[in-house]
Design a protein around this motif. Structure first.
Motif: not given
Ligand SMILES: [Zn+2]
Ligand SMILES: [Zn+2]
Ligand SMILES: [Zn+2]
Length: 142
Positions: A79-101
């Protein structure tokens, strides 16, 4: 907004078409697998090998222009979002990933009770669960 060329030069990287194309693909957002990045890069420039894309991603990551994440059981994504300390939520079902501050904002965001004398600089935080689509799929199955 700075262009891809400015970004590369600011990190002391030579400006090449594959590097510009990969940066452009990543800047659209999301967490992309190498296969997907390669597919999109080939829409911009013809002859680029998967290995060349790996090389570019390595150079961009080392230069701090892209971030590599690898949730358990999933191929590496970039991903191109760099320079912060964000985390990720990952779906156990389909593997989708989203950012979490990051709630704390800077690493390490968790303080262990015992650090065994280690000087800590990061806590790897991944939230796992079910995305909205997988939740409604699950309740439809009931
Ligand atoms: Zn899901
Ligand atoms: Zn992210
Ligand atoms: Zn955090």
């Amino acid at each position: 907004m700075s262009t891809g060329e400015d970004l590369l030069r600011s990190r002391g990287l030579r400006v090449t078409r594959p590097r510009l194309a990969v940066l452009d693909v990543l800047s659209a957002g999301g967490h992309l697998e190498v296969d997907e990045i390669t597919r999109r890069v080939r829409q911009r420039i013809d002859s680029v090998s998967t290995q060349a894309v790996y090389d570019v991603l390595g150079a961009l990551s080392r230069a701090g222009l892209s971030r590599r994440i690898e949730p358990a059981g999933s191929p590496a994504r970039y991903e191109a979002r760099v320079g912060d300390n964000h985390h990720h939520v990952v779906c156990r079902g389909c593997g989708q990933i989203a950012d979490v501050d990051c709630a704390v904002g800077s690493a390490p965001c968790l303080d262990p009770n015992v650090a065994h004398g280690f000087e800590l600089d990061e806590a790897e935080v991944t939230f796992w669960g079910l995305c909205p689509a997988c939740q409604s799929r699950r309740s439809a199955d009931d």
